[in-house]
Scaffold this active site. Structure first.
Site, PDB file in Angstrom:
ATOM      1  N   CYS A  90       0.764  -1.160  -0.113  1.00 51.69           N
ATOM      2  CA  CYS A  90       0.210   0.056   0.033  1.00 51.69           C
ATOM      3  C   CYS A  90       0.839   1.237  -0.030  1.00 51.69           C
ATOM      4  CB  CYS A  90      -0.557  -0.062   1.167  1.00 51.69           C
ATOM      5  SG  CYS A  90      -2.044   1.354   1.285  1.00 51.69           S
ATOM      6  N   HIS A 132      -9.118  -3.986  -2.270  1.00 52.84           N
ATOM      7  CA  HIS A 132      -8.298  -3.303  -1.322  1.00 52.84           C
ATOM      8  C   HIS A 132      -8.363  -1.544  -1.469  1.00 52.84           C
ATOM      9  CE1 HIS A 132      -3.823  -2.252   0.014  1.00 52.84           C
ATOM     10  NE2 HIS A 132      -4.387  -1.068  -0.426  1.00 52.84           N
ATOM     11  N   GLU A 133      -8.864  -0.976  -2.575  1.00 51.57           N
ATOM     12  CA  GLU A 133      -9.004   0.246  -2.963  1.00 51.57           C
ATOM     13  C   GLU A 133     -10.252   0.706  -2.007  1.00 51.57           C
ATOM     14  OE1 GLU A 133      -6.562   2.225  -3.688  1.00 51.57           O
ATOM     15  OE2 GLU A 133      -5.371   0.656  -4.161  1.00 51.57           O
ATOM     16  N   HIS A 136     -10.034   1.305   1.526  1.00 51.43           N
ATOM     17  CA  HIS A 136      -9.742   2.707   1.802  1.00 51.43           C
ATOM     18  C   HIS A 136     -10.920   3.375   2.091  1.00 51.43           C
ATOM     19  CE1 HIS A 136      -5.333   2.539   1.913  1.00 51.43           C
ATOM     20  NE2 HIS A 136      -5.375   1.832   0.514  1.00 51.43           N
TER      21      HIS A 136
END
Ligand code: NI
Length: 166
Positions: A90, A132-133, A136
């Site tokens: 990341c 993953h994004e 966020h």
């Protein structure tokens, strides 16, 4: 075009819930997408979410083959029970890698950079990057998804250990 400053783990913006973007076609958002794409490519990342550049908006960019795609207001759903474990890094946690288990296939909806509705399915690395994004945007960083911390370390050390095994 401008390079944006990337927030590192520990900065509270990375733990915030991001907000939906009503109109992705506003000039400042078009500029933001370009700047995020440039910042991601410069940092050799494969994805970058708006909270990582200090903006709690539901937007991420990611590398889709040779192009950079933007997705606003993404909604992701796992497709099927299959999961996969793979290494992740990341840009907000530089120098480290960890093994994360995630659904292998997903369905996604959202808006593209022109404000058009998009939907589709993704699997493998594309599905992993999008998950993953999207995390966020919910204030979730990949270590918060990890279960086995023996699979967490500095990129350099992990590469050295890998080399020693050969
Ligand atoms: Ni990240």
């Amino acid at each position: 075009m401008a390079m944006l400053k990337i927030a590192r783990m520990g900065h509270p913006v990375l733990l915030q819930q991001a907000e939906d973007v009503p109109d992705p076609t506003l000039p400042e958002l078009r500029r933001l997408v370009r700047d995020m794409a440039e910042t991601m490519l410069d940092a050799q990342g494969i994805g970058l979410a708006a909270p990582q550049v200090h903006l709690p908006l539901r937007l991420f960019v990611w590398r889709n083959g040779s192009t950079v795609a933007a997705l606003f207001n993404p909604v992701l759903q796992p497709l099927g029970p299959e999961v996969e474990t793979a290494w992740e890094g990341c840009l907000s946690i530089p120098g480290l890698r960890g093994a994360v288990t995630r659904p292998r296939r997903i369905r996604f909806t959202g808006l593209d950079a022109n404000g058009e509705a998009v939907e589709g399915e993704a699997e493998g690395i594309a599905a992993r990057v999008m998950q993953h994004e999207a995390d966020h945007l919910m204030g979730v960083l990949y270590p918060m998804r990890m279960t086995d911390f023996s699979q967490f370390g500095f990129v350099e050390e992990l590469a050295r250990a890998e080399e020693a095994k050969r």
